[in-house]
Design a protein around this motif. Sequence first.
Motif, mmCIF file in Angstrom:
data_model
loop_
_atom_site.group_PDB
_atom_site.id
_atom_site.type_symbol
_atom_site.label_atom_id
_atom_site.label_comp_id
_atom_site.label_asym_id
_atom_site.label_seq_id
_atom_site.Cartn_x
_atom_site.Cartn_y
_atom_site.Cartn_z
ATOM 1 N N UNK A 1 0.818 -1.196 0.000
ATOM 2 C CA UNK A 1 0.000 0.000 0.000
ATOM 3 C C UNK A 1 0.861 1.259 0.000
ATOM 4 N N UNK A 2 1.965 1.223 0.727
ATOM 5 C CA UNK A 2 2.839 2.396 0.792
ATOM 6 C C UNK A 2 3.506 2.685 -0.548
ATOM 7 N N UNK A 3 3.787 1.629 -1.323
ATOM 8 C CA UNK A 3 4.405 1.836 -2.632
ATOM 9 C C UNK A 3 3.487 2.607 -3.568
ATOM 10 N N UNK A 4 2.207 2.312 -3.531
ATOM 11 C CA UNK A 4 1.239 3.013 -4.382
ATOM 12 C C UNK A 4 1.156 4.478 -3.985
ATOM 13 N N UNK B 1 3.493 6.292 -2.635
ATOM 14 C CA UNK B 1 4.710 6.968 -3.094
ATOM 15 C C UNK B 1 4.628 7.305 -4.581
ATOM 16 N N UNK B 2 4.057 6.397 -5.386
ATOM 17 C CA UNK B 2 3.896 6.650 -6.818
ATOM 18 C C UNK B 2 2.930 7.805 -7.067
ATOM 19 N N UNK C 1 3.921 15.507 -7.583
ATOM 20 C CA UNK C 1 5.030 16.464 -7.519
ATOM 21 C C UNK C 1 5.573 16.742 -8.912
ATOM 22 N N UNK C 2 5.730 15.709 -9.716
ATOM 23 C CA UNK C 2 6.227 15.890 -11.081
ATOM 24 C C UNK C 2 5.233 16.703 -11.908
ATOM 25 N N UNK C 3 3.935 16.429 -11.777
ATOM 26 C CA UNK C 3 2.908 17.130 -12.549
ATOM 27 C C UNK C 3 2.845 18.609 -12.172
ATOM 28 N N UNK C 4 2.904 18.907 -10.893
ATOM 29 C CA UNK C 4 2.863 20.306 -10.453
ATOM 30 C C UNK C 4 4.117 21.043 -10.881
#
Length: 73
Positions: free
Chosen positions: A1-4, A6-7, A13-16
Motif C-alpha cells: 500500500x505504501x508503494x502506491x 509513493x507513486x 510532484x512531477x505534474x505540479x
Amino acid sequence: MDDILYWIVGWAIIAITASAAAGILSAVKNRDYSFWMAWSFLLPPLVLVLLFLPRFKGERPRRPTLDEQEKHW
C-alpha cells in the motif's frame, strides 16, 4: 500500500513542477500559458515539446472572452 502512495505523490510532484515550468517557459516563449500549464499537468513530458518550440514574435496570442465567443455563434 505504501508503494502506491509513493507513486501517487511522486506523480503529483512531477505534474505540479511540470505545470509551473510550462507556465514560466510559455511566458518566455510568448505562448498561451493556460493551455501549456493545463496540458503539462496532465502530460508532464509536454514541457519538452514546449522547450523546442520557437518563440512567437509580436504580441502574445489572446483567447477570446466568453462574450466574444457567443457573438461568433
